[in-house]
Design an enzyme around this catalytic site. Structure first.
Site, PDB file in Angstrom:
ATOM      1  N   TYR A 224      -6.966  46.374 116.870  1.00  0.00           N
ATOM      2  CA  TYR A 224      -6.297  45.313 116.504  1.00  0.00           C
ATOM      3  C   TYR A 224      -6.235  44.389 117.492  1.00  0.00           C
ATOM      4  CZ  TYR A 224      -4.270  44.670 112.008  1.00  0.00           C
ATOM      5  OH  TYR A 224      -4.110  44.434 110.830  1.00  0.00           O
TER       6      TYR A 224
ATOM      7  N   GLU B 124      -5.842  40.539 117.079  1.00  0.00           N
ATOM      8  CA  GLU B 124      -5.362  39.185 116.647  1.00  0.00           C
ATOM      9  C   GLU B 124      -5.275  38.369 117.652  1.00  0.00           C
ATOM     10  OE1 GLU B 124      -1.760  39.640 114.419  1.00  0.00           O
ATOM     11  OE2 GLU B 124      -2.828  40.008 112.628  1.00  0.00           O
TER      12      GLU B 124
ATOM     13  N   ASP C 241     -23.323  23.876 106.147  1.00  0.00           N
ATOM     14  CA  ASP C 241     -23.346  25.202 105.749  1.00  0.00           C
ATOM     15  C   ASP C 241     -24.542  26.072 105.994  1.00  0.00           C
ATOM     16  OD1 ASP C 241     -23.079  27.972 104.935  1.00  0.00           O
ATOM     17  OD2 ASP C 241     -21.983  27.477 103.106  1.00  0.00           O
TER      18      ASP C 241
ATOM     19  N   THR D 163     -23.498  32.389 107.216  1.00  0.00           N
ATOM     20  CA  THR D 163     -23.319  33.938 107.399  1.00  0.00           C
ATOM     21  C   THR D 163     -24.021  34.112 108.494  1.00  0.00           C
ATOM     22  OG1 THR D 163     -25.109  34.058 105.961  1.00  0.00           O
ATOM     23  CG2 THR D 163     -22.968  33.912 104.886  1.00  0.00           C
TER      24      THR D 163
ATOM     25  N   LYS E 134     -27.977  36.846 106.420  1.00  0.00           N
ATOM     26  CA  LYS E 134     -29.147  36.515 105.626  1.00  0.00           C
ATOM     27  C   LYS E 134     -30.351  36.315 106.623  1.00  0.00           C
ATOM     28  CE  LYS E 134     -26.175  34.599 102.299  1.00  0.00           C
ATOM     29  NZ  LYS E 134     -25.333  33.393 101.440  1.00  0.00           N
TER      30      LYS E 134
ATOM     31  N   ARG F 176     -23.042  41.925 107.882  1.00  0.00           N
ATOM     32  CA  ARG F 176     -22.210  40.831 106.901  1.00  0.00           C
ATOM     33  C   ARG F 176     -21.085  40.184 107.534  1.00  0.00           C
ATOM     34  NH1 ARG F 176     -23.175  40.562 101.864  1.00  0.00           N
ATOM     35  NH2 ARG F 176     -24.876  41.973 102.131  1.00  0.00           N
TER      36      ARG F 176
HETATM   37  C1  LIG Z   1     -24.148  33.308 101.081  1.00  0.00           C
HETATM   38  C2  LIG Z   1     -23.564  31.878 101.243  1.00  0.00           C
HETATM   39  C3  LIG Z   1     -22.122  31.794 101.563  1.00  0.00           C
HETATM   40  C4  LIG Z   1     -21.339  32.878 101.417  1.00  0.00           C
HETATM   41  O1  LIG Z   1     -21.438  34.034 102.130  1.00  0.00           O
HETATM   42  P1  LIG Z   1     -20.419  35.383 101.733  1.00  0.00           P
HETATM   43  O2  LIG Z   1     -20.637  35.940 103.164  1.00  0.00           O
HETATM   44  O3  LIG Z   1     -21.037  35.861 100.813  1.00  0.00           O
HETATM   45  O4  LIG Z   1     -18.953  34.968 101.746  1.00  0.00           O
HETATM   46  C5  LIG Z   1     -21.603  30.641 101.817  1.00  0.00           C
HETATM   47  N1  LIG Z   1     -22.404  29.490 101.799  1.00  0.00           N
HETATM   48  C6  LIG Z   1     -23.626  29.520 101.375  1.00  0.00           C
HETATM   49  C7  LIG Z   1     -24.538  28.353 101.017  1.00  0.00           C
HETATM   50  C8  LIG Z   1     -24.406  30.747 100.887  1.00  0.00           C
HETATM   51  O5  LIG Z   1     -25.532  30.702 100.710  1.00  0.00           O
END
Ligand SMILES: *Cc1c(COP(=O)(O)O)cnc(C)c1O
Length: 423
Positions: A45, A47, A191, A217, A220, A226
């Site tokens: 933990y 936090e 994002d 993220t 990807k 993840r």
């Molecule tokens: C995949 C994605 C997310 C979310 O990611 P998670 O890890 O699945 O919550 C947020 N924004 C965009 C543009 C994405 O393609």
């Protein structure tokens, strides 16, 4: 030994090894990244933040998290990073919590044109708590029309403009987004969940000089565990005049950190943060630049091969790792769902996806989304990509011919045995 779950993990490993993975949001993390996620750090933990924890015994995980932060800042040239968000959606939720009040207007990319749920969709908290408005693509060009974005921003006066998408194959004009935001008094969030790895490798426009806040993220194109992250190119005083007890302006880094914890989350996943640190180290290697170049080259090859077989790529091509294919031009009677189902019988994984101005609902769709990041990690070059498109096309055309699909599957499995995944 839990033989049931162990068996299923082995079955999933086999599925990943023998199939062709074209889901644009997926990749194969290195074995070292996976091992870190399976480590004893999960027991701790922590936090709070390095040096400022609410639990004892954090001396080791403090170092892990600080290394992750430092590596991420170095990788993107960022002044600020938070590596605790559990996922991309959590990272966005924290940014919204930090910079918005309930009911505030926001402006994001339409989900049905390639945007993400967490940018204001009515089924997501972001669309329930905030007053969400959207921009989309031009029906003719399949590209975002920046003049329309500007007009929409003037009309709805958003507090936050979000750029970034889950199914958009073109680069982004972050500079123009910033100009529009400055004009209407909004902050800009980029994002970069999908193209993060390609941006880290300097192969796409860098949003950090233009956008106030960056979320992403890590799993990807960045090819890590993840998870989610938040960054700022430069920290800045909050624009709402909030001050500390001493009367000093509160910096955005403080606001974003508090939004992640305690605002959105409890204890951080230090095992995942360790894996993030490893992945950021991998992405800083020269070899990651060649990886990114090959990802883009492979996506070009696939896009051209699809077009030459009569498929329509939204916007006509790709600048990044992905493409959104409208299959109606090839065969109007087949939905994205039918294509996805036929392909899975051939051990080729894609996802059905709405195309802009789709005539079918979200559970059927007229499109499929395809990405090159995962197969490039497996070692695919242009020639394998040509082959893959040929099989995808055959599986779609002969979707009702089970023996044909079986035949493609065995060719897929044979090819993949030459591209081993994990020893
Ligand atoms: C995949 C994605 C997310 C979310 O990611 P998670 O890890 O699945 O919550 C947020 N924004 C965009 C543009 C994405 O393609």
């Amino acid at each position: 030994m839990d033989s049931v779950i162990q068996h299923l993990i082995q079955e999933e490993l086999q599925r990943q090894r023998q199939g062709i993975e074209l889901i644009a949001s997926e990749n194969f993390a290195s074995q070292e990244v996976i091992q870190a996620m399976g480590s004893c750090l999960t027991n701790k933990y922590a936090e709070g933040y390095p040096g400022k924890r609410y639990y004892g015994g954090c001396e080791v995980v403090d170092q892990v998290e600080q290394i992750a932060i430092d590596r991420l800042c170095a990788l993107f040239g960022a002044e600020y990073a938070n590596v605790q968000p559990h996922s991309g959606a959590q990272a966005n939720a924290a940014v919204f919590l930090g910079v918005l009040q309930p009911g505030d207007p926001i402006l994001g990319f339409d989900l049905s044109h390639g945007g993400h749920l967490s940018h204001g969709s009515s089924v997501n908290f972001s669309g329930k708590v905030y007053n969400a408005h959207f921009y989309g693509v031009d029906q003719e060009t399949g590209r975002i029309d920046m003049d329309k974005v500007a007009a929409k921003a003037r009309e709805v006066k958003p507090k936050l403009i979000i750029c970034g998408a889950s199914a958009y194959s073109r680069d982004w004009d972050y500079k123009r987004f910033r100009e529009i935001a400055d004009e209407v008094g909004a902050l800009v969030l980029a994002d970069i969940a999908h193209p993060a790895g390609l941006i880290a490798a300097d192969l796409l426009t860098d949003p950090l000089p233009y956008c106030h806040i960056i979320s992403s993220t890590t799993h990807k194109t960045l090819r890590g565990p993840r998870g989610g992250i938040i960054m700022m190119g430069k920290d800045f005083p909050n624009p709402w005049g909030r001050t500390t007890k001493k009367g000093e302006p509160i910096m955005m880094s403080t606001i974003l950190n508090s939004a992640v914890f305690p605002g959105m989350q409890g204890g951080p996943l230090e095992h995942v943060i360790a894996a993030k640190a490893i992945a950021f180290g991998e992405a800083a290697q020269k070899s990651f630049i060649s990886y990114g170049q090959q990802v883009i080259a492979n996506a070009h090859t696939m896009a051209n091969a699809f077009v030459s077989r009569g498929y329509k790529i939204i916007s006509g091509g790709t600048d990044n790792h992905m493409m959104l294919i409208d299959i109606r031009t090839k065969s109007p009677d087949i939905s994205g769902r039918d294509a996805e189902n036929a392909l899975i019988k051939a051990d080729i994984t894609v996802n059905k996806n709405m195309v802009p101005f789709d005539s079918r609902p979200a559970l059927h769709t007229s499109g499929i989304r395809i990405g090159s990041a995962a197969m490039t990690t497996r070692g695919f070059k242009e020639s394998q990509c040509e082959q893959v498109v040929e099989w995808v096309d055959e599986a779609i055309v002969y979707r009702d011919n089970e023996s044909m699909l079986k035949d493609i599957r065995s060719k897929v499995n044979t090819l993949m045995s030459n591209f081993p995944l994990y020893p």
